[in-house]
Design a protein around this motif. Structure first.
Motif, mmCIF file in Angstrom:
data_model
loop_
_atom_site.group_PDB
_atom_site.id
_atom_site.type_symbol
_atom_site.label_atom_id
_atom_site.label_comp_id
_atom_site.label_asym_id
_atom_site.label_seq_id
_atom_site.Cartn_x
_atom_site.Cartn_y
_atom_site.Cartn_z
ATOM 1 N N GLN A 45 0.849 -1.185 0.000
ATOM 2 C CA GLN A 45 0.000 0.000 0.000
ATOM 3 C C GLN A 45 0.889 1.241 0.000
ATOM 4 O OE1 GLN A 45 -2.221 -0.931 3.619
ATOM 5 N NE2 GLN A 45 -4.098 -1.057 2.387
ATOM 6 N N THR A 46 0.450 2.249 -0.740
ATOM 7 C CA THR A 46 1.136 3.535 -0.661
ATOM 8 C C THR A 46 0.426 4.368 0.389
ATOM 9 O OG1 THR A 46 1.736 3.410 -2.973
ATOM 10 C CG2 THR A 46 1.854 5.570 -1.935
ATOM 11 N N VAL A 47 1.212 4.993 1.251
ATOM 12 C CA VAL A 47 0.636 5.746 2.354
ATOM 13 C C VAL A 47 1.136 7.180 2.319
ATOM 14 C CG1 VAL A 47 0.343 5.843 4.875
ATOM 15 C CG2 VAL A 47 0.645 3.622 3.727
ATOM 16 N N VAL A 48 0.211 8.120 2.383
ATOM 17 C CA VAL A 48 0.587 9.515 2.603
ATOM 18 C C VAL A 48 -0.073 9.957 3.900
ATOM 19 C CG1 VAL A 48 0.928 10.043 0.174
ATOM 20 C CG2 VAL A 48 -1.298 10.464 1.220
ATOM 21 N N PHE A 58 -10.787 14.572 13.288
ATOM 22 C CA PHE A 58 -10.700 14.512 11.827
ATOM 23 C C PHE A 58 -11.920 13.809 11.250
ATOM 24 C CE2 PHE A 58 -9.600 10.054 10.759
ATOM 25 C CZ PHE A 58 -9.318 9.546 12.012
ATOM 26 N N ASP A 59 -12.145 14.076 9.965
ATOM 27 C CA ASP A 59 -13.267 13.469 9.258
ATOM 28 C C ASP A 59 -12.730 12.851 7.974
ATOM 29 O OD1 ASP A 59 -15.469 12.817 7.782
ATOM 30 O OD2 ASP A 59 -16.424 14.795 7.882
ATOM 31 N N ASP A 60 -12.875 11.535 7.858
ATOM 32 C CA ASP A 60 -12.311 10.844 6.689
ATOM 33 C C ASP A 60 -13.384 10.329 5.729
ATOM 34 O OD1 ASP A 60 -13.407 8.780 8.107
ATOM 35 O OD2 ASP A 60 -11.509 7.752 8.506
ATOM 36 N N SER A 61 -14.624 10.760 5.913
ATOM 37 C CA SER A 61 -15.694 10.148 5.119
ATOM 38 C C SER A 61 -15.524 10.378 3.621
ATOM 39 C CB SER A 61 -17.056 10.639 5.603
ATOM 40 O OG SER A 61 -17.062 12.045 5.718
ATOM 41 N N GLU A 62 -15.108 11.597 3.243
ATOM 42 C CA GLU A 62 -14.913 11.866 1.805
ATOM 43 C C GLU A 62 -13.690 11.115 1.272
ATOM 44 O OE1 GLU A 62 -16.970 13.515 -0.323
ATOM 45 O OE2 GLU A 62 -18.293 13.448 1.424
ATOM 46 N N ALA A 63 -12.655 11.081 2.076
ATOM 47 C CA ALA A 63 -11.423 10.407 1.644
ATOM 48 C C ALA A 63 -11.684 8.937 1.354
ATOM 49 C CB ALA A 63 -10.346 10.554 2.713
ATOM 50 N N LEU A 64 -12.490 8.324 2.189
ATOM 51 C CA LEU A 64 -12.737 6.882 2.037
ATOM 52 C C LEU A 64 -13.561 6.554 0.793
ATOM 53 C CD1 LEU A 64 -13.272 5.954 5.783
ATOM 54 C CD2 LEU A 64 -11.488 5.031 4.274
ATOM 55 N N LYS A 65 -14.181 7.577 0.212
ATOM 56 C CA LYS A 65 -14.957 7.327 -1.010
ATOM 57 C C LYS A 65 -14.080 7.244 -2.253
ATOM 58 C CE LYS A 65 -19.073 9.727 0.669
ATOM 59 N NZ LYS A 65 -19.616 11.093 0.724
ATOM 60 N N VAL A 66 -12.830 7.679 -2.119
ATOM 61 C CA VAL A 66 -11.954 7.689 -3.290
ATOM 62 C C VAL A 66 -11.600 6.263 -3.692
ATOM 63 C CG1 VAL A 66 -9.660 8.373 -4.130
ATOM 64 C CG2 VAL A 66 -10.997 9.945 -2.700
ATOM 65 N N ALA A 113 -3.904 7.764 -2.971
ATOM 66 C CA ALA A 113 -3.561 8.194 -1.619
ATOM 67 C C ALA A 113 -3.577 9.724 -1.511
ATOM 68 C CB ALA A 113 -2.188 7.647 -1.225
ATOM 69 N N LEU A 114 -3.008 10.372 -2.515
ATOM 70 C CA LEU A 114 -2.942 11.841 -2.487
ATOM 71 C C LEU A 114 -4.334 12.458 -2.617
ATOM 72 C CD1 LEU A 114 0.228 12.384 -4.713
ATOM 73 C CD2 LEU A 114 0.008 12.876 -2.260
ATOM 74 N N LYS A 115 -5.143 11.867 -3.476
ATOM 75 C CA LYS A 115 -6.503 12.381 -3.643
ATOM 76 C C LYS A 115 -7.286 12.191 -2.341
ATOM 77 C CE LYS A 115 -10.135 12.031 -7.150
ATOM 78 N NZ LYS A 115 -10.530 11.176 -8.287
ATOM 79 N N GLY A 116 -7.124 11.035 -1.742
ATOM 80 C CA GLY A 116 -7.804 10.789 -0.468
ATOM 81 C C GLY A 116 -7.365 11.786 0.594
ATOM 82 N N ARG A 117 -6.079 12.012 0.660
ATOM 83 C CA ARG A 117 -5.572 12.944 1.666
ATOM 84 C C ARG A 117 -6.138 14.346 1.466
ATOM 85 N NH1 ARG A 117 0.762 14.530 2.702
ATOM 86 N NH2 ARG A 117 0.469 15.697 0.770
ATOM 87 N N SER A 118 -6.300 14.727 0.214
ATOM 88 C CA SER A 118 -6.772 16.091 -0.043
ATOM 89 C C SER A 118 -8.215 16.271 0.412
ATOM 90 C CB SER A 118 -6.629 16.416 -1.532
ATOM 91 O OG SER A 118 -7.609 15.702 -2.280
ATOM 92 N N LEU A 119 -8.920 15.167 0.630
ATOM 93 C CA LEU A 119 -10.321 15.265 1.028
ATOM 94 C C LEU A 119 -10.538 15.096 2.535
ATOM 95 C CD1 LEU A 119 -11.792 13.263 -1.985
ATOM 96 C CD2 LEU A 119 -11.886 15.741 -1.617
#
Ligand code: FES
Ligand code: FES
Lengths: 724, 152
Positions: free
Chosen positions: A227-230, A244-252, A275-281
């Motif tokens: 897995q790539t992790v950021v 923190f809120d990860d709900s949008e990130a998890l949709k990626v 990973a980067l797109k998820g982080r941005s959300l």
């Protein structure tokens, strides 16, 4: 020469050089810098010690205990081995040693470590002994096979010959037989006058892989099911996650998990893009209660207030400078300000970790690999013997990867721990993570005061240095520091100048903001403060910058004198500071026992300096590979120049880092790079490093030229901040 | 689905169309010679040739290169590429090496356009490629050397 059998030798465990025969299996499967060797360790390979491996295909691989991130240790250490081995340069290869503090320790530091421009200096004798031992054993093998006396055998350019019998063999031919020979404990070394490779230009061993895309760096490692992790880090260094809120990130698509770790919020994904797109959300609220929340401006004001001559600890004192300056004809008192700086290595920080069945394997570019390895073992709760760390080529460092706190080792270990169980993870930092990630060159104030008598001679010199400590309270602080950290003020003491009275004090400041050694460490600011201040004093006294310095030099400062005289010669210095639209500035500064003098040619283009040419004279003892030395000086000049012109890692109100990428944290670009003309002083002194010493003199040389040209003194770096 | 040709090979990738080409080439195609340095078109480490033009692939959505011809450091070919690579090796240009794939792609693109570049041409073509190790002196010389070598 003493001879012990391999068994005896191993049993006694003595000796610096022939440490242990490496276990053959598994050595090369690391993938570390594999592009440089390609071939693994096969049967019949001769490995006389932990540093040299000779294969039946006649290649000689040097196992380099220092990380290669551009400063040239692969080539440098291989040159030392090849010299004593009488190898042909074409057969030399190099690869990184894995993490092993015992086997691969830096002899100056006692643990495996790259830093302080010590790679060549601490290895000079050790690597030559490693090569000489291998040569001895090859010759012994030849003597035995051919039934001749070892004394009659000649080794030249990788070929072993016995003239009388007409026998000849390559190292590869004799590798297997050599492995059976006794290991010499103190093999005889050449006299420097016999050197054939040392002192001549050699092509670098890591060049080809870095021109065809095959060189393997940490970010290029891929493991099965990795897995790539950021990680979303705070923009206030040292802040921690509140909510923190990860709900949008998890949709990626591709994002597989989000976890909170001590460093921030980790996003695990099937690819870097996801990973980067998820982080941005992600939405994160930060707790800054334990972070530095002062702005750089406030910190400057606080440090400036603390800069009094009676504060802190006195780190050098000669005579009564106070009385001398008070009684002087003219007193000059100024303050220099140096900002926080990021190292900004071109490859952002990264690491790969794979955990399977209670064993961990890591890939990373670590300057203290044993420290990162230990952090992983501890965090995962497995013994150090179960962790392997493959030291990878790294895309620059400049000190950033020399982590006493194991910043990256800890972060990837926490990522693995939060994921739970077996797996493989690649931690990728972005440039934003890098610039906001702390561990900066310490923000520093120098308050300087000097007195001149009626003849313009300096009667007293005082310097109060104010900054945070890099070393105190880390494991590098051995408890015998007496509250002094030389890395904070090195270069402000023991100047080459014979001044009647001197007082240097260091005032330590505390901040939760992490600081670190940055290419040339304390010299990155002390070289500037001392050489600009001195130049101002010489100007006030109407003295020539070159002759004025030479006249002040101590009799024992012969090497400082020689580089200054040399640079004046190659630059054609005639005492004229301004010629037409060009001005010339001088600086000389020793760091890490390497002596460097520079003269910069500067013009004024639209109110900002344009540096056209820099002449450099360097004395680093024996010049092991002049090609690498010139490259390091060129690079050190460019690195230092971009910094003094443009760089200020600024904390805004609340401690928010202002610059997050190269659009605002400006790097020197090709059109801003001067020509660099390097003269290397001929020397038979023990070699010293060149990774850092090229950097300190460029700033003051340019500032001194700029002052000559425009009358403007630049005392608050970078030039842009002074309002140039 | 996006189709393109990379280093002479036709490929189809099934990734989100807004994924930067750099990460597709590295993560999916495992061509790791092109590097990541900034992600915002500031450093040039990720430079590839897209339809004959140097492009910052960290900001190039893969969906935008459908049908394109892409060259990376691994597949860079032709007399200019050979001359540039030889000059780079001859002068030992790389230090850490991280920026160098991008530098070589940009330099090759320059020589394909301008066989005998001046210093100003070099500045203009190479200013987008940062080298943190500041190998610029050798980059400039290597480009001149490559041009000279091609001239014969
Ligand atoms: S990574 Fe694309 S320009 Fe920097
Ligand atoms: S060689 Fe290191 S960034 Fe260019």
């Amino acid at each position: 020469m003493t001879i012990q059998s391999r068994r005896q030798f191993l049993a006694t465990g003595a000796g610096l050089v022939i440490g242990l025969a490496l276990p053959m299996q598994g050595r090369a499967q690391s993938g570390a810098a594999a592009v440089l060797t390609r071939d693994g360790v096969g049967p019949g390979t001769f490995a006389p010690n932990a540093f040299v491996r000779i294969a039946p295909d006649n290649t000689v691989t040097v196992i380099c205990k220092h990380i290669e991130f551009g400063q040239g240790p692969f080539t440098g250490l291989a040159t030392l081995v090849a010299e004593e081995l009488d190898a042909s340069w074409d057969q030399m290869r190099a690869e990184s040693a894995p993490a092993n503090d015992e086997l691969y320790k830096n002899l100056f530091f006692g643990l495996q470590a790259t830093g302080g421009s010590t790679a060549i200096a601490n290895s000079y004798t050790q690597m030559r002994q490693a090569g000489a031992a291998a040569r001895y054993m090859l010759v012994a093998a030849a003597a035995r096979e051919w039934g001749v006396s070892a004394e009659e055998i000649i080794v030249e350019d990788g070929v072993i010959t016995h003239a009388a019998s007409g026998q000849a063999a390559t190292f590869g031919d004799l590798a297997e037989a050599a492995a059976q020979q006794q290991v010499p404990v103190e093999p005889a070394l050449k006299n420097p006058s016999e050197f054939k490779l040392i002192g001549t230009d050699r092509p670098k061993l890591d060049t080809v892989g870095k021109t065809d895309g095959t060189a393997m760096f940490t970010m290029d490692v891929y493991r099965d099911d990795m897995q790539t992790v950021v990680v979303r880090h705070p923009e206030v260094v040292g802040a921690t996650v509140a909510t923190f809120d990860d709900s949008e990130a998890l949709k990626v698509k591709g994002v597989q998990a989000v976890r909170q770790i001590p460093q921030g919020i980790a996003v695990y994904a099937t690819s870097t893009g996801a990973a980067l797109k998820g982080r941005s959300l992600l939405t994160v609220e930060w707790d800054t209660s334990k972070a530095e929340t002062r702005s750089s401006e406030t910190i400057y004001a606080d440090f400036s207030k603390a800069a009094t001559r009676d504060a802190g600890v006195v780190v050098e004192e000669i005579g009564d400078s106070g009385a001398a300056i008070d009684g002087a004809e003219t007193v000059h008192e100024v303050e220099f300000r140096f900002p926080y700086l990021a190292h900004a290595p071109m490859e952002p920080l990264d690491a790969v970790l794979e955990v399977r069945d209670g064993k961990a394997e890591m890939w990373m570019g670590a300057q203290f690999p044993g420290v990162d390895k230990g952090a992983v073992a501890q965090t995962l709760g497995i013994g150090g013997e179960n962790v392997t760390l493959n030291v990878m080529l790294a895309g620059g460092s400049f000190g950033r990867r020399a982590q006493t706190s194991a910043q990256i080792g800890l972060e990837i270990a926490e990522i693995a721990k939060a994921a739970g169980g077996d797996g493989a993870w690649k931690l990728v930092w972005t440039r934003e993570d890098d610039l906001t990630g702390g561990y900066y060159r310490p923000l520093t104030v120098h308050r300087m005061r000097a007195g001149l008598d009626a003849d313009g001679s300096i009667v007293g010199w005082e310097n109060t240095v104010v900054n945070q400590s890099i070393m105190l309270d880390t494991f590098m602080d051995q408890g015998n520091s007496e509250g002094k950290d030389p890395t904070s003020y090195e270069g402000s003491t023991k100047m080459p100048y014979d001044l009647p009275t001197i007082r240097v004090n260091w005032v330590r400041q505390q901040s939760p903001l992490s600081v670190l050694w940055w290419r040339s460490v304390g010299h990155s600011h002390t070289g500037y403060a001392t050489e600009v201040f001195l130049d101002e004093l010489l100007e006030m006294a109407g003295k020539d910058p070159v002759q004025g310095r030479l006249d002040l030099m101590k009799s024992e400062a012969g090497r400082d004198r020689a580089v200054l005289e040399k640079v004046a010669e190659i630059a054609g210095w005639d005492g004229t500071k301004v010629k037409g639209d060009r001005a010339y500035g001088v600086a000389v500064h020793e760091s890490f026992n390497t002596y460097v003098a520079q003269i910069a040619e500067v013009s004024d283009v639209g109110g900002f300096p344009r540096v056209h040419k820099v002449w450099v004279a360097v004395d680093c003892g024996v010049a092991v590979n002049p090609n690498v030395i010139r490259a390091q000086i060129e690079g050190g000049v460019g690195y230092g120049l971009g910094t003094v012109l443009f760089n200020d890692l600024t904390l805004l109100e609340g401690g928010i880092v202002s610059q997050k990428n190269f659009d605002t944290y400006r790097m020197l670009r090709i059109h801003e790079m001067p020509e660099v003309d390097v003269a290397i002083i001929n020397s038979v002194a023990e070699p010293t490093g060149v990774g850092e010493p090229g950097t300190p003199p460029i700033g003051p040389a340019v500032a001194n030229a700029w002052r000559a040209l425009t009358g403007q003194a630049v005392r608050h770096l970078p030039f842009e901040t002074t309002g140039v | 689905m996006t189709n393109f040709t990379i280093n002479g090979k036709d490929v189809t990738v099934d990734v989100e169309e807004d994924t930067p080409l750099l990460w597709v080439v590295r993560d999916e195609l495992r061509l790791t010679g092109s590097k990541f340095g900034c992600g915002v078109a500031q450093c040039g480490a990720c430079t590839m040739m897209v339809d004959g033009m140097p492009r910052r692939t960290c900001v190039t959505p893969v969906g935008s290169v459908n049908g394109a011809m892409i060259e990376t450091i691994e597949g860079l070919e032709g007399p200019e590429a050979e001359a540039v690579t030889a000059a780079w090796q001859g002068l030992d240009v790389p230090q850490c090496g991280w920026c160098q794939s991008g530098q070589i792609v940009s330099a090759t693109a320059l020589l394909r356009e301008v066989p005998k570049p001046t210093d100003d041409d070099i500045d203009a073509a190479m200013a987008g490629n940062i080298c943190r190790c500041a190998t610029y002196v050798r980059i400039r010389k290597a480009i001149h050397d490559a041009a000279d070598a091609m001239e014969g």
